[in-house]
Design an enzyme around this catalytic site. Structure first.
Site, PDB file in Angstrom:
ATOM      1  N   ASP A   1       0.847  -1.182   0.000  1.00 23.66           N
ATOM      2  CA  ASP A   1       0.000   0.000   0.000  1.00 23.66           C
ATOM      3  C   ASP A   1       0.888   1.240   0.000  1.00 23.66           C
ATOM      4  OD1 ASP A   1      -2.429   1.298  -0.019  1.00 23.66           O
ATOM      5  OD2 ASP A   1      -2.651   1.280   2.161  1.00 23.66           O
TER       6      ASP A   1
ATOM      7  N   TYR B   1       1.283   5.603  -0.414  1.00 28.26           N
ATOM      8  CA  TYR B   1       0.753   6.749   0.339  1.00 28.26           C
ATOM      9  C   TYR B   1       0.842   7.940  -0.614  1.00 28.26           C
ATOM     10  CZ  TYR B   1       0.277   9.288   4.892  1.00 28.26           C
ATOM     11  OH  TYR B   1      -0.143  10.025   5.975  1.00 28.26           O
TER      12      TYR B   1
ATOM     13  N   TYR C   1       0.730   2.065  15.771  1.00 32.60           N
ATOM     14  CA  TYR C   1       1.537   2.211  14.561  1.00 32.60           C
ATOM     15  C   TYR C   1       2.953   2.730  14.786  1.00 32.60           C
ATOM     16  CZ  TYR C   1       1.517   7.268  13.681  1.00 32.60           C
ATOM     17  OH  TYR C   1       1.755   8.616  13.730  1.00 32.60           O
TER      18      TYR C   1
ATOM     19  N   SER D   1      -9.517  -5.824   3.348  1.00 27.74           N
ATOM     20  CA  SER D   1      -9.484  -4.828   2.276  1.00 27.74           C
ATOM     21  C   SER D   1     -10.362  -5.391   1.163  1.00 27.74           C
ATOM     22  CB  SER D   1      -8.073  -4.606   1.731  1.00 27.74           C
ATOM     23  OG  SER D   1      -7.147  -4.414   2.776  1.00 27.74           O
TER      24      SER D   1
ATOM     25  N   GLU E   1     -10.976   3.748   2.906  1.00 29.06           N
ATOM     26  CA  GLU E   1     -10.008   4.559   2.159  1.00 29.06           C
ATOM     27  C   GLU E   1     -10.189   4.267   0.684  1.00 29.06           C
ATOM     28  OE1 GLU E   1      -6.342   5.521   5.191  1.00 29.06           O
ATOM     29  OE2 GLU E   1      -6.000   3.934   3.746  1.00 29.06           O
TER      30      GLU E   1
ATOM     31  N   LYS F   1      -5.405  -2.248   9.957  1.00 29.03           N
ATOM     32  CA  LYS F   1      -5.638  -2.389   8.513  1.00 29.03           C
ATOM     33  C   LYS F   1      -5.916  -3.828   8.088  1.00 29.03           C
ATOM     34  CE  LYS F   1      -4.180   1.826   7.008  1.00 29.03           C
ATOM     35  NZ  LYS F   1      -4.896   2.673   6.038  1.00 29.03           N
TER      36      LYS F   1
ATOM     37  N   HIS G   1      -4.267  13.722   0.958  1.00 25.95           N
ATOM     38  CA  HIS G   1      -4.554  12.836   2.093  1.00 25.95           C
ATOM     39  C   HIS G   1      -3.397  12.873   3.099  1.00 25.95           C
ATOM     40  CE1 HIS G   1      -5.664   9.274   4.395  1.00 25.95           C
ATOM     41  NE2 HIS G   1      -4.484   8.754   4.134  1.00 25.95           N
TER      42      HIS G   1
ATOM     43  N   GLN H   1      -5.234   1.703  14.855  1.00 24.16           N
ATOM     44  CA  GLN H   1      -4.049   2.145  14.111  1.00 24.16           C
ATOM     45  C   GLN H   1      -3.222   3.169  14.896  1.00 24.16           C
ATOM     46  OE1 GLN H   1      -5.154   3.793  10.292  1.00 24.16           O
ATOM     47  NE2 GLN H   1      -3.076   4.450   9.796  1.00 24.16           N
TER      48      GLN H   1
ATOM     49  N   ARG I   1      -0.064  15.731  13.551  1.00 24.18           N
ATOM     50  CA  ARG I   1       1.151  16.455  13.960  1.00 24.18           C
ATOM     51  C   ARG I   1       0.898  17.941  13.762  1.00 24.18           C
ATOM     52  NH1 ARG I   1       2.980  12.529  10.429  1.00 24.18           N
ATOM     53  NH2 ARG I   1       3.138  14.158   8.860  1.00 24.18           N
TER      54      ARG I   1
END
Lengths: 399, 399
Positions: free
Chosen positions: B105, B107, B221, B234, B176, B230, B112, B217, B121
């Site tokens: 997967d 990113y 993580y 899926s 997602e 996750k 996003h 998550q 953050r």
């Protein structure tokens, strides 16, 4: 121990290691020695252990006991067919023993996790808050897992060097000493495996080297974890130790505090939880022992890893590999990676017997041509357990 | 589009979607319509597309062209066999189209990634320093990828709630919106795939829903990335769009700064790099469209993802899945996850047509019984491209 071997014109098939010979299980079956087990010998004429594993734990155990009976010194009758069923190991080529489904890498070696935390987060607590609440893990790459003996090509990639983004061969290639669980039983999607049932899912164990490129890993791993720093290759031993052979090596599991959520709590047997194993492991760099450690240093048990992995409904398949994470002891001579042994390059290892050149005598990370070998031999209560070794030699990067 | 379907007594086999019918490619082959292609029709009598994909790109293209020729309105002769080769889609059951090897997967959706960075953050830069230097990715779980229509069980797990460690059904279940690449060509371990060759490895595309439990998550993580948040499931569309059908939808790739390392630089065609695709995508929650976005919002191209994935020597296999990461546009109505659409629960979505009860009208995360459907239809220069939808309904946690 079970493995996949080929020799002469014989295509890859299931064998059982016996001293420096391999028992050809298809031939044993064709000669009728498994007939009471109601087992088709064709399951041993396959290029992976998967079909054998799918027969289930009662069959694994029956075959394991039958083989040991056949190979015992008292079995004089079976000696008569030794020349038909035993192949000298030096004649054989070994293959990856399982067709791997998914590969998961845990982080269950607490001293390793603390060492990494001290190096990379010197101002914080060595362990993150989740570490003692769950066996932290991530998904790894199955396609690049290779059998012991396969050369490992030094990966190229991006990393920061002196504050500047650089591309080239990794300058911080490392090994990680791990144990790998071979999953032999399927679980259903949506159905957690309880900790009481978890060990039933394990067919056996391998030695596992999770090669790592520390410079690539450090630059890429935030926020989603390791990727190219790991997936260029992992090595596993050609031989799989049956899980039941580990039984004599059970030891009391470490005390785990703070208290765990119920799904991670094992029921004590006679007052203690004995889901850990006293297995001596060692790492050799170019034939020099550079680390000696023990599987009992893992914080999390195999049963806890499986219960955690499936608690959300994630399903396991026959052939999945669950690696333990790097196993390090408490002392420098028992660390399971060069990252720790050289303390991130600050304290180079000095290898005896090498040339007097300063570069030749020291190691921070791996050099081209270096060979890393991992071994495991344990003796306890009159039982001996020997893993197949996992070894690999570093090749230069592709040009 | 290719998929795997079964009907009546016909076992799972390869079909090609044609309006509301499915062309049975094995029967088409047995009737001799692929005879010029030197193709054994048995390759279409398999329960996955893998064997067909292994025949290679020239064969994929020849079959794709031949099918379109047979199904064109002008082909009166072929109409005579329609009743033998076309099955009404409503009679068919669809299956997972590929036997998946590894699942990665990415990113690559920059909006996003920025949104997640802003939420998690708030005091730092939204993007981490590596984001614009490499297509960040992590390995996911292949075993729990299911075909569109399969219910998704709400995962249980550990998470922090009000500062306290809790175990139970996830309270922050999300979707997602992603595209998935189906890899149709093998690469060799140790051999990088160049960016110029990268698209040759793509057989086709699916719509992909990477269901995520945000609370699980968030707690798990660090430091090794997403795991149980996750890997409970899926979903992918049952239909795979041939990669060459995307050609009319190519658009200029976004300008990428700072400058990239050479292995990630595409050669411009006629002054521009056109490795991105103008594909309209949408998400429906219980039949209400809650997001509309476009694949061109991805920062990284598919070619860059493949070049990066293999630059360290990691090998690809036929059947691997590479998902894009969540595709979000710049505006709130174009975000590809509820995390973003509800801004981490701070701005609940109000769904029209639901009851007046406050709980019923609003959504922060998914409730049991919710159905999420993703669609993609694009029209450009007279070409229409329609993905198969990917849909799934949330079931309550196991008790």
């Amino acid at each position: 121990m079970y493995g996949i071997f080929s020799y002469d014109i014989a295509s890859p098939r299931v064998g059982f290691k016996h001293r420096d010979h391999i028992l050809d299980l298809e031939v044993v079956g064709l000669l009728g020695y498994f007939s009471e087990l109601n087992l088709d010998p064709a399951v041993f004429a396959r290029p992976t252990l998967n079909d054998f594993m799918k027969l289930g734990k009662p069959t694994w155990q029956a075959v394991n006991h039958r083989i040991k009976d056949l190979l015992s010194n008292e079995n004089v009758a079976f000696e008569g067919v030794h020349d038909q069923v035993l192949i000298r190991e030096s004649r054989a080529m070994m293959h990856l023993p399982v067709r791997i489904g998914d590969y998961t890498d845990f982080y269950a070696g607490i001293h390793h996790a603390e060492n990494v935390g001290r190096m990379f987060r010197p101002d914080g607590e060595p362990l993150l808050p989740n570490y003692k609440q769950m066996p932290v893990a991530y998904h790894g790459r199955a396609s690049s897992i290779v059998v012991s003996g396969t050369p490992i090509r030094r990966p190229q990639g991006q990393f920061m060097q002196g504050g500047k983004l650089t591309f080239g061969p990794s300058q911080a290639l490392d090994f990680e000493l791990e144990l790998g669980l071979i999953i032999g039983k399927e679980s259903r999607l949506g159905q957690p495996v309880s900790i009481a049932d978890a060990e039933d899912y394990v067919f056996g164990l391998v030695l596992f080297n999770d090669w790592s490129a520390r410079d690539i890993q450090r630059w890429e791993y935030q926020p989603l974890g390791p990727f190219l720093g790991k997936n260029f290759g992992s090595s596993m031993s050609a031989w799989v130790v049956p899980f039941e052979d580990l039984h004599p090596f059970r030891v009391e599991s470490p005390r785990q505090e703070p208290a765990l959520l119920p799904y991670l709590q094992s029921s004590p047997t006679e007052g203690t939880i004995s889901n850990h194993f006293d297995l001596t492991l060692e790492v050799l760099l170019n034939d020099v022992v550079i680390s000696q450690t023990n599987a009992r240093y893992l914080y999390w048990s195999f049963a806890q890893m499986i219960a955690h992995h499936t608690v959300n409904g994630c399903n396991l398949n026959v052939g999945d590999v669950l690696a333990s994470g790097t196993i390090s002891g408490t002392e420098p001579g028992s660390y399971g990676s060069l990252l720790e042994l050289s303390w991130n390059g600050e304290r180079p290892l000095v290898l005896p017997g090498e040339t007097a050149e300063p570069e030749g005598r020291k190691r921070t990370f791996l050099q081209d041509g270096d060979t890393v070998t991992m071994r495991g031999i344990s003796i306890k209560h009159g039982h001996t357990l020997k893993f197949g070794e996992v070894t690999g030699t570093i090749q230069p990067s592709a040009q």
